[in-house]
Design a protein around this motif. Structure first.
Motif, PDB file in Angstrom:
ATOM      1  N   GLY A 160       0.797  -1.220   0.000  1.00  0.00           N
ATOM      2  CA  GLY A 160       0.000   0.000   0.000  1.00  0.00           C
ATOM      3  C   GLY A 160       0.829   1.270   0.000  1.00  0.00           C
ATOM      4  O   GLY A 160       0.295   2.369  -0.178  1.00  0.00           O
ATOM      5  N   PHE A 161       2.122   1.141   0.253  1.00  0.00           N
ATOM      6  CA  PHE A 161       3.008   2.303   0.181  1.00  0.00           C
ATOM      7  C   PHE A 161       3.695   2.328  -1.187  1.00  0.00           C
ATOM      8  O   PHE A 161       3.871   1.289  -1.822  1.00  0.00           O
ATOM      9  CB  PHE A 161       4.084   2.244   1.281  1.00  0.00           C
ATOM     10  CG  PHE A 161       3.549   2.421   2.670  1.00  0.00           C
ATOM     11  CD1 PHE A 161       3.429   3.689   3.222  1.00  0.00           C
ATOM     12  CD2 PHE A 161       3.164   1.324   3.426  1.00  0.00           C
ATOM     13  CE1 PHE A 161       2.938   3.853   4.514  1.00  0.00           C
ATOM     14  CE2 PHE A 161       2.663   1.484   4.707  1.00  0.00           C
ATOM     15  CZ  PHE A 161       2.544   2.748   5.257  1.00  0.00           C
ATOM     16  N   GLU A 162       4.104   3.516  -1.585  1.00  0.00           N
ATOM     17  CA  GLU A 162       4.836   3.661  -2.845  1.00  0.00           C
ATOM     18  C   GLU A 162       6.232   3.066  -2.663  1.00  0.00           C
ATOM     19  O   GLU A 162       6.977   3.488  -1.774  1.00  0.00           O
ATOM     20  CB  GLU A 162       4.942   5.148  -3.193  1.00  0.00           C
ATOM     21  CG  GLU A 162       5.599   5.421  -4.535  1.00  0.00           C
ATOM     22  CD  GLU A 162       5.974   6.891  -4.671  1.00  0.00           C
ATOM     23  OE1 GLU A 162       5.312   7.738  -4.020  1.00  0.00           O
ATOM     24  OE2 GLU A 162       6.948   7.181  -5.377  1.00  0.00           O
ATOM     25  N   ALA A 163       6.563   2.089  -3.466  1.00  0.00           N
ATOM     26  CA  ALA A 163       7.844   1.413  -3.270  1.00  0.00           C
ATOM     27  C   ALA A 163       8.456   0.993  -4.599  1.00  0.00           C
ATOM     28  O   ALA A 163       7.746   0.630  -5.535  1.00  0.00           O
ATOM     29  CB  ALA A 163       7.665   0.192  -2.373  1.00  0.00           C
ATOM     30  N   ASP A 164       9.767   1.064  -4.657  1.00  0.00           N
ATOM     31  CA  ASP A 164      10.512   0.525  -5.796  1.00  0.00           C
ATOM     32  C   ASP A 164      11.129  -0.792  -5.330  1.00  0.00           C
ATOM     33  O   ASP A 164      11.935  -0.818  -4.405  1.00  0.00           O
ATOM     34  CB  ASP A 164      11.605   1.525  -6.212  1.00  0.00           C
ATOM     35  CG  ASP A 164      12.338   1.058  -7.469  1.00  0.00           C
ATOM     36  OD1 ASP A 164      11.905   0.055  -8.082  1.00  0.00           O
ATOM     37  OD2 ASP A 164      13.343   1.699  -7.830  1.00  0.00           O
TER      38      ASP A 164
END
Lengths: 182, 182, 182, 182
Positions: D26-30
């Protein structure tokens, strides 16, 4: 059989005590506040004639500890280790080894242990030597070192803001409850 | 200024003492045997009114420690940490912080320290938590943690068989001598 | 049988190599410079069909290691751990466990090991995690972890100024010589 | 800015990956799977003419890492340390130091980091050297080492039974969410 909670703080109602109370709430527990007893430093008779050990509260306390099957050490992190009260109590285990090693180790090796350490200087990192010290202690006594929680706190009550520590304590509780239900 | 050697053993002439004596032989040193003094556990007044601290030998001892510029902690490894005597003494530093933090830290941060720990259960490995505990202690006080020796010994005299520990002690001596000559 | 010296540096003639050369000078040793070989990262087939392992120099190197009875790991401290070359080599031990666990462990458990780590950022303290990592590695393989030296160096040759490290190496040599004479 | 998740396992969908996916869900992640890239061991040109560094994927990967403000290292505990893939990647940071030290450290010192390590041999205790290694790494780079989780797992999926690890991950998520809401 239940839980022996060994409180190592020199004050009452501090953060390590609060964390321990949350951990054992609702479980049968014997609460042992080391600061309320007289426990003198160990005398080292390993290589001399066995002299008198201090006539203090050690025997009464260790008896209570050995009657339970779970041990919870709740200590403030003083100077990056267990409190002097906690350490002095454990040092006295050498007396029990001298008095009846086989029985003492047989009892301790049948127990499980948890350690709660609370400090205010990066305890998740700088509390690690304290954890490793207990790791070797329990390895020696054959006690199962099930887990530890390193919480952050300075002023009494701070620990209630350390969500990671609270979650860790609740996870231990959950494990205990599941085993009770089996 | 010279060396304060703080002996943490509860017995005299044990291995940690012997190792320390070899280290400081010929140097100006104040030999402080904690077992000969009355040093009570710390009272924690960090978050309460400051009450009375124990009326014991702490002030006299810490004064002697602060007068020297090199600190050598010589402690048996009891239960994988410094002895209770050693730990209780260090716990009391919190009293000095409360009484005069700036002056206490100013003095300690101008000193160098060495730790000698002697035990008989794989001390080169299981003594590591003790070393790391002192690492954080000296980091807090700003004291230069110059070195440590983890020696093996159980019966008094055993340490004389630990060639690695003896060599390590001699290397520290050599460093001191070289600096004296500069 | 002699000594397998496993050099983990990516350069030749650095400080960890110099320290190891001093240690084994005059003893029968197989010098293994990991940087001269092709050792690929481990493939993890623990819970899948066993696929192909890298077709590289691993088998040749581990064979040479297993032929000796003393192991010396000489690694620079890169980022507070063993070098990637050293770690990648040890990771591949999992392949040997998969190929023939009983034989691999039987061989390793009959050996003794020493670790030399050289770095320039307080290696006597910040090299401790590296030591503890090897402690668990050797505990798993049953190898006797006899000792370690944490030396200080950055520019090639620096290690010759670290008298404590040199003394520690010489003490290990002395122990080897005494056992040879028995 | 978001989260760079650096996966160090040599296999996909293992326990450390699963734990990390739960953490950042749910978090922005690479998501950076080191096993999918070619990252060669560091060449050590600290004290020689700077030669060519490997022409591989390192620059592309470190660029992606530096673009995020949170770092999550998710590594299996291989031989009581980070995986060789993880270690080799970090060793290459020395190349970035050589190429542009000030900029590299400026960027890393503005970030926060978490470490997830999963193993099956008492990871809460034997994973400690891995944690301490990262402690010194982040101390050097000035990165805030916010927390770590040591989880237990061997067969893929095991981690879902480690309630303490899951609770610890959820507590980190909760902290992130609270800061987002501020």
């Amino acid at each position: 059989m239940g839980i022996a909670v060994i409180y190592g703080s020199s004050r009452r109602s501090g953060n390590s005590e609060q964390l321990a109370k949350r951990l054992v709430d609702g479980f049968e527990a014997d609460h042992i506040y080391l600061s309320e007893y007289d426990i003198q430093p160990i005398q080292d008779y390993r290589h001399s004639d066995k002299g008198a050990y201090p006539n203090d509260d050690y025997h009464a306390i260790i008896k209570r500890v050995l009657e339970q099957d779970k041990l919870v050490f709740a200590t403030p992190i003083y100077w990056y280790g267990p409190s002097g009260l906690t350490k002095t109590f454990i040092d006295r285990w050498s007396q029990s080894l001298r008095e009846n090693k086989a029985e003492f180790l047989a009892k301790l090796s049948a127990k499980s242990a948890w350690v709660l350490g609370v400090g205010d200087d990066a305890p998740h990192l700088k509390g690690i030597p304290l954890v490793q010290q207990f790791q070797y202690i329990f390895q020696y006594t054959g006690t199962a070192f099930e887990g530890y929680v390193l919480g952050r706190g300075n002023r009494p009550g701070d620990i209630s803001q350390d969500h990671a520590a609270l979650a860790a304590v609740d996870a231990i509780r959950k494990g205990w409850e599941e085993r009770l239900e089996e």
